[in-house]
Scaffold this motif. Structure first.
Motif, PDB file in Angstrom:
ATOM      1  N   UNK A  91     123.865  15.450 -85.078  1.00 29.09           N
ATOM      2  CA  UNK A  91     122.955  14.363 -85.386  1.00 29.09           C
ATOM      3  C   UNK A  91     123.242  13.172 -84.479  1.00 29.09           C
ATOM      4  N   UNK A  92     122.226  12.705 -83.804  1.00 31.98           N
ATOM      5  CA  UNK A  92     122.378  11.590 -82.876  1.00 31.98           C
ATOM      6  C   UNK A  92     122.875  10.339 -83.598  1.00 31.98           C
ATOM      7  N   UNK A  93     123.806   9.657 -82.946  1.00 36.62           N
ATOM      8  CA  UNK A  93     124.405   8.440 -83.510  1.00 36.62           C
ATOM      9  C   UNK A  93     123.945   7.221 -82.726  1.00 36.62           C
ATOM     10  N   UNK A  94     124.069   6.061 -83.333  1.00 37.57           N
ATOM     11  CA  UNK A  94     123.690   4.814 -82.682  1.00 37.57           C
ATOM     12  C   UNK A  94     124.494   4.632 -81.389  1.00 37.57           C
ATOM     13  N   UNK A  95     123.788   4.392 -80.296  1.00 40.19           N
ATOM     14  CA  UNK A  95     124.448   4.182 -79.006  1.00 40.19           C
ATOM     15  C   UNK A  95     124.628   5.427 -78.164  1.00 40.19           C
ATOM     16  N   UNK A  96     124.253   6.602 -78.680  1.00 34.60           N
ATOM     17  CA  UNK A  96     124.378   7.825 -77.878  1.00 34.60           C
ATOM     18  C   UNK A  96     123.499   7.751 -76.633  1.00 34.60           C
ATOM     19  N   UNK A  97     124.025   8.271 -75.535  1.00 35.58           N
ATOM     20  CA  UNK A  97     123.259   8.443 -74.304  1.00 35.58           C
ATOM     21  C   UNK A  97     122.805   9.900 -74.265  1.00 35.58           C
ATOM     22  N   UNK A  98     121.507  10.103 -74.325  1.00 34.64           N
ATOM     23  CA  UNK A  98     120.935  11.447 -74.415  1.00 34.64           C
ATOM     24  C   UNK A  98     120.134  11.767 -73.156  1.00 34.64           C
TER      25      UNK A  98
END
Length: 256
Positions: A91-98
């Motif tokens: 699950x993507x988290x706040x601040x992830x670079x995708x």
């Protein structure tokens, strides 16, 4: 090196694939939010492929370096992963670079593109890294003209990267695009201007600068696909499929 040049009519026939790839990536960037699972993004891309009647270039892809067929329709590379990220339950988290990389075939023609985005709160260092890959891509596209050489494209990418203080890895780069996803020529992300293959109208290639924040060394996950920085620093990736013409290059995967 077996390089095929496309006729103007064939380039026009490639436009629907480019438009669809752009549409899917735009939708995926919109959908990428805190709490969204990477598998949800892959499922969204898969649904759009089915609805369009397109064909994934990834799901059965099994090159020599892959431990198994890819099995998904989308590359999802997060933070220190930069290339070929195999979607998994995260699950993507706040601040992830995708970074999202996507290629399909529509009516027998392939288009390939990638984009990096920040989920939630942006970090200025990540913004700069992404911006640099985009600037390198723009510089490379600008010199994709008859009379120039393949080395001019590579040099343009390397120059932008180095001017911004990044080092460049040349193990993975751009490639020819046509009836299949990967063809000749290989397009390195660094090189010498004025060297290499002469650029001619009808050449269709994917140009894809990717950078790591503080290294040019990479390692591969046990899945045999996901490529990460060797030092844990973050990576960004920008890619377009373009056609060389008698005049301006055509960016087949341009997003609105």
């Amino acid at each position: 090196m077996a390089i095929e040049l496309r006729t103007p009519r064939q380039v026009e026939e490639m436009r629907p694939a480019g438009r669809f790839v752009a549409e899917v990536l735009t939708r995926l960037v919109e959908a990428a939010d805190v709490g969204v699972n990477l598998l949800e993004l892959d499922a969204l891309a898969h649904a759009m492929i089915r609805d369009r009647g397109a064909e994934s270039c990834y799901i059965d892809y099994h090159p020599s370096f892959g431990a198994m067929p890819f099995g998904k329709v989308l590359c999802t590379s997060v933070n220190d992963a930069v290339l070929h990220g195999l979607p998994h339950s995260y699950k993507l988290a706040d601040g992830d670079l995708l970074s999202l990389d996507f290629a399909v075939s529509v009516d027998g023609w392939v288009a390939d593109s990638a984009v990096s985005t920040i989920v939630g709160t942006p970090n200025p260092d990540d913004v700069r890294l992404i911006d640099t890959t985009q600037q390198a891509l723009a510089a490379a596209i600008a010199v994709a003209r008859p009379g120039n050489k393949l080395g001019d494209i590579s040099a343009a990418i390397g120059d932008v990267a180095r001017d911004a203080g990044y080092s460049v890895n040349t193990q993975f780069g751009g490639h020819g695009v046509g009836r299949t996803m990967h063809g000749d020529p290989h397009v390195p992300n660094d090189g010498r201007a004025g060297r290499g293959l002469p650029l001619k109208p009808g050449l269709v290639i994917a140009i894809e600068p990717w950078l790591l924040a503080s290294t040019d060394e990479i390692v591969m996950d046990a899945d045999g696909w996901t490529i990460r920085s060797a030092d844990g620093s973050r990576g960004a990736h920008s890619e377009h499929t373009i056609a060389v013409t008698d005049d301006e290059p055509i960016v087949l995967t341009a997003r609105d």
